[in-house]
Design a protein around this motif. Structure first.
Motif, short mmCIF file in Angstrom:
data_model
loop_
_atom_site.label_atom_id
_atom_site.label_comp_id
_atom_site.label_asym_id
_atom_site.label_seq_id
_atom_site.Cartn_x
_atom_site.Cartn_y
_atom_site.Cartn_z
N MET A 181 90.50 12.46 -13.34
CA MET A 181 89.57 13.43 -13.87
C MET A 181 89.93 13.75 -15.32
O MET A 181 91.09 13.70 -15.69
N THR A 182 88.92 14.12 -16.08
CA THR A 182 89.14 14.42 -17.48
C THR A 182 88.04 15.33 -18.01
O THR A 182 87.08 15.63 -17.32
N TYR A 183 88.20 15.73 -19.23
CA TYR A 183 87.17 16.50 -19.92
C TYR A 183 86.33 15.55 -20.75
O TYR A 183 86.78 14.48 -21.14
N VAL A 184 85.08 15.96 -21.01
CA VAL A 184 84.10 15.13 -21.70
C VAL A 184 83.49 15.94 -22.83
O VAL A 184 83.19 17.12 -22.66
N ILE A 185 83.30 15.30 -23.97
CA ILE A 185 82.62 15.93 -25.10
C ILE A 185 81.18 15.41 -25.14
O ILE A 185 80.96 14.20 -25.17
N ASP B 176 92.75 8.68 -20.29
CA ASP B 176 94.08 8.38 -19.76
C ASP B 176 95.17 9.26 -20.36
O ASP B 176 96.25 9.40 -19.80
N GLU B 177 94.89 9.85 -21.51
CA GLU B 177 95.86 10.71 -22.18
C GLU B 177 95.64 12.19 -21.87
O GLU B 177 96.55 13.00 -22.00
N GLY C 176 91.88 1.24 -26.64
CA GLY C 176 92.81 1.53 -25.54
C GLY C 176 93.33 2.95 -25.57
O GLY C 176 92.60 3.90 -25.85
N SER C 177 94.62 3.09 -25.30
CA SER C 177 95.28 4.39 -25.27
C SER C 177 96.36 4.40 -26.36
O SER C 177 97.51 4.08 -26.09
N PRO C 178 95.98 4.78 -27.59
CA PRO C 178 96.93 4.72 -28.71
C PRO C 178 98.10 5.70 -28.62
O PRO C 178 99.07 5.56 -29.35
N GLY C 179 98.01 6.69 -27.74
CA GLY C 179 99.12 7.62 -27.58
C GLY C 179 99.16 8.73 -28.60
O GLY C 179 100.22 9.26 -28.91
N GLY C 180 98.00 9.11 -29.11
CA GLY C 180 97.92 10.23 -30.04
C GLY C 180 96.90 9.99 -31.13
O GLY C 180 96.92 8.95 -31.80
#
Length: 108
Positions: free
Chosen positions: A1-5, A38-39, A80-84
């Motif tokens: 689950m996550t938040y969406v803009i 994912d972050e 992808g998931s750049p990590g910041g």
């Protein structure tokens, strides 16, 4: 689950949510902000500070903006998931759904 803009952020990009995010998972495209699913740690800090109420928990996105969940997820297909987000800055891209929108009126 996550938040969406969702749509209210398009062309506004207030960035108050970016300042509140403890894990730096809100990335900036040309016309909108995007939450990396994912972050995101689902803390919810971003939602109450959004001045245009553009941020929703995944299950609470209003029906008229349901496609924004997919747009937020697919925005990261290439990077992808750049990590910041801070280290990347503004990305010269948007999801096709957002890129195709006519310019949004922004209050000055």
């Amino acid at each position: 689950m996550t938040y969406v803009i969702a749509q209210p952020c398009v062309d506004l990009k207030d960035r108050a949510c970016v300042e509140e995010c403890p894990v730096d998972c809100i990335y900036e495209g040309k016309r909108s902000l995007y939450i990396q699913p994912d972050e995101c740690v689902d803390c919810g800090a971003c939602e109450p500070v959004c001045p245009v109420e553009a941020i929703y928990y995944e299950d609470d996105v209003p029906e008229q903006w349901a496609d924004y969940y997919k747009a937020n997820v697919e925005f990261f297909d290439e990077i992808g998931s750049p990590g910041g987000a801070a280290k990347l800055g503004v990305l010269d891209m948007d999801h096709p759904l957002i890129a195709a929108l006519p310019p949004q009126e922004t209050a000055e």
